[in-house]
Design a protein around this motif. Structure first.
Motif, short mmCIF file in Angstrom:
data_model
loop_
_atom_site.label_atom_id
_atom_site.label_comp_id
_atom_site.label_asym_id
_atom_site.label_seq_id
_atom_site.Cartn_x
_atom_site.Cartn_y
_atom_site.Cartn_z
N UNK A 9 40.26 44.46 41.72
CA UNK A 9 40.80 45.82 41.81
C UNK A 9 39.70 46.73 42.30
N UNK A 10 40.06 47.86 42.87
CA UNK A 10 39.08 48.76 43.47
C UNK A 10 38.05 49.27 42.47
N UNK A 11 38.45 49.43 41.20
CA UNK A 11 37.56 50.05 40.22
C UNK A 11 36.41 49.15 39.78
N UNK A 12 36.48 47.85 40.06
CA UNK A 12 35.40 46.94 39.65
C UNK A 12 34.13 47.25 40.44
N UNK A 13 32.98 47.01 39.81
CA UNK A 13 31.72 47.25 40.49
C UNK A 13 31.46 46.18 41.53
N UNK A 14 30.52 46.47 42.41
CA UNK A 14 30.16 45.54 43.48
C UNK A 14 29.77 44.18 42.92
N UNK A 25 31.10 38.38 41.98
CA UNK A 25 31.30 37.26 41.06
C UNK A 25 32.61 36.53 41.36
N UNK A 26 33.67 37.29 41.57
CA UNK A 26 34.96 36.67 41.90
C UNK A 26 34.87 35.88 43.20
N UNK A 27 34.11 36.39 44.15
CA UNK A 27 33.92 35.66 45.40
C UNK A 27 33.21 34.34 45.19
N UNK A 28 32.23 34.33 44.27
CA UNK A 28 31.51 33.09 43.97
C UNK A 28 32.40 32.09 43.24
N UNK A 84 20.80 50.19 41.95
CA UNK A 84 22.03 50.02 41.16
C UNK A 84 23.16 49.62 42.09
N UNK A 85 24.04 48.76 41.58
CA UNK A 85 25.23 48.36 42.34
C UNK A 85 26.37 49.32 41.98
N UNK A 86 26.96 49.93 42.95
CA UNK A 86 28.02 50.92 42.74
C UNK A 86 29.28 50.25 42.19
N UNK A 87 29.97 50.85 41.20
CA UNK A 87 29.56 52.00 40.39
C UNK A 87 29.21 51.53 38.97
N UNK A 88 27.99 51.12 38.74
CA UNK A 88 27.55 50.57 37.45
C UNK A 88 27.45 51.68 36.41
N UNK A 89 28.22 51.56 35.32
CA UNK A 89 28.22 52.57 34.27
C UNK A 89 26.90 52.67 33.52
N UNK A 90 26.38 51.56 32.97
CA UNK A 90 25.10 51.64 32.25
C UNK A 90 23.96 52.18 33.12
N UNK A 91 23.90 51.75 34.38
CA UNK A 91 22.83 52.24 35.26
C UNK A 91 22.96 53.73 35.54
N UNK A 92 24.19 54.23 35.63
CA UNK A 92 24.37 55.65 35.94
C UNK A 92 23.74 56.52 34.86
#
Length: 339
Positions: free
Chosen positions: A68-73, A78-81, A280-288
């Motif tokens: 889904x669009x809301x998942x981070x990069x 991971x799903x691709x792997x 940071x990988x967009x949009x990482x919550x902890x990193x923000x």
């Protein structure tokens, strides 16, 4: 909702994957922190381990189509792997990581990862067999051991075999981590012995390991730093326990264990480097939250903050990195100084 500790005590179905002989490890997320341990564990149980190929645009696009669009990069990757492994393994290992304590937590995506994978592939009508267990990493040794015994039981192994495999895997990961920490400490000491004019610009890259060491995410940054003559140090390769303890000087309430370790490494290596790059990988919550706090509170060294997204071009990142290294080089020569 039951607590993590109650979940950890729930009975495990008897050996549902006893016939799974080839186990897939997605080269994403916590593979970059615990991959050595997981590989050693499954190999100690007599399984063949296959790791997905390094990240690239094609792997990301496969993951993005499943997400889904809301998942981070990083989650999309991971799903691709997982997709890359699905047709060539008997089961893909997708662990759920428990919350050992209030200040050693993980992003919620790591707890929900098995469900995320199962649901994404079910909706896409793409068959994949998920091997999972709630693992107690970074917590009490007993809890960690028992979680790995349950994981071994899913593959039909006895308790004795599970304990032996866990011990072997734990030693392998500790040796791997110690080797990285010693190599980086030697690099810092070697640089400190050089005259100022002969030492390369030293940059500390502070990012989650699956960002810093993934060629598709952090690779463009580290490659650009090295191409501009900088020596790259990695915050995640600093001794984890020492970094965790040092993080107490920064915050008593920061919950995420990996972010804590990155902060602690920044404080420990602050005087040894010329500059710091936060990725940071967009949009990482902890990193923000953490990166903003670092930029406000850690003073005395130039800092560059980069957020990597799914854009196809890299010229913007490369230009910013080149400018950052140029500024540091100019400062070393006496520029930007008053009086």
């Amino acid at each position: 909702m039951p607590s993590d500790r109650k979940l950890a005590a729930l009975p495990t179905q008897a050996a549902p994957l006893a016939d799974a002989h080839v186990i897939g490890l997605p080269r994403a997320l916590m593979y970059y922190r615990l991959g050595t341990k997981w590989r050693a564990f499954f190999e100690a149980l007599g399984r063949e381990v296959r790791v997905s190929k390094p990240s690239d645009r094609a792997v990301f696009e496969r993951g993005e189509a499943l997400s889904v669009d809301e998942c981070c990069l990083a989650s999309k990757l991971y799903l691709g792997h997982v997709d890359e492994l699905a047709d060539r393994v008997d089961a893909v290992f997708c662990p759920s990581l428990a919350r050992p304590s209030a200040f050693r937590t993980y992003c919620t995506k790591f707890q929900a990862l098995p469900d995320l994978v199962s649901n994404a592939f079910a909706l896409a009508e793409r068959p994949v067999t998920v091997l999972s267990e709630l693992l107690w990493e970074d917590g009490a040794e007993k809890d960690e051991r028992e979680s790995y015994v349950r994981l071994a039981a899913r593959l039909g192994a006895s308790r004795k075999e599970g304990v032996a495999a866990w011990k072997q895997a734990r030693r392998a990961q500790a040796d791997h981590d110690d080797k990285l920490a010693r190599a980086q400490a030697d690099l810092v000491r070697s640089a400190a012995r050089l005259p100022e004019g002969e030492r390369a610009i030293q940059i500390l890259v502070a990012a989650h390991p699956y960002v810093a060491h993934d060629p598709y995410v952090g690779g463009v940054v580290t490659d650009a730093l090295r191409a501009n003559g900088a020596t790259v140090l990695f915050a995640d390769e600093y001794d984890h326990e020492r970094a965790y303890r040092r993080s107490q000087d920064f915050s008593a309430s920061l919950p995420w264990v990996v972010n804590r370790e990155l902060v602690g490494a920044i404080l420990a290596l602050h005087e040894e480097v010329d500059g710091i790059v936060l990725i940071s990988a967009f949009p990482c919550g902890p990193d923000s939250m953490t990166d903003d706090a670092i930029s406000r509170c850690v003073k005395g060294r130039p800092l560059l903050t980069l957020t990597v997204d799914a854009q196809s071009g890299t010229a913007g990142v490369e230009t910013r990195v080149e400018s950052f290294v140029d500024i540091l080089s100019y400062q070393r020569k006496g520029g930007y100084l008053n009086g």
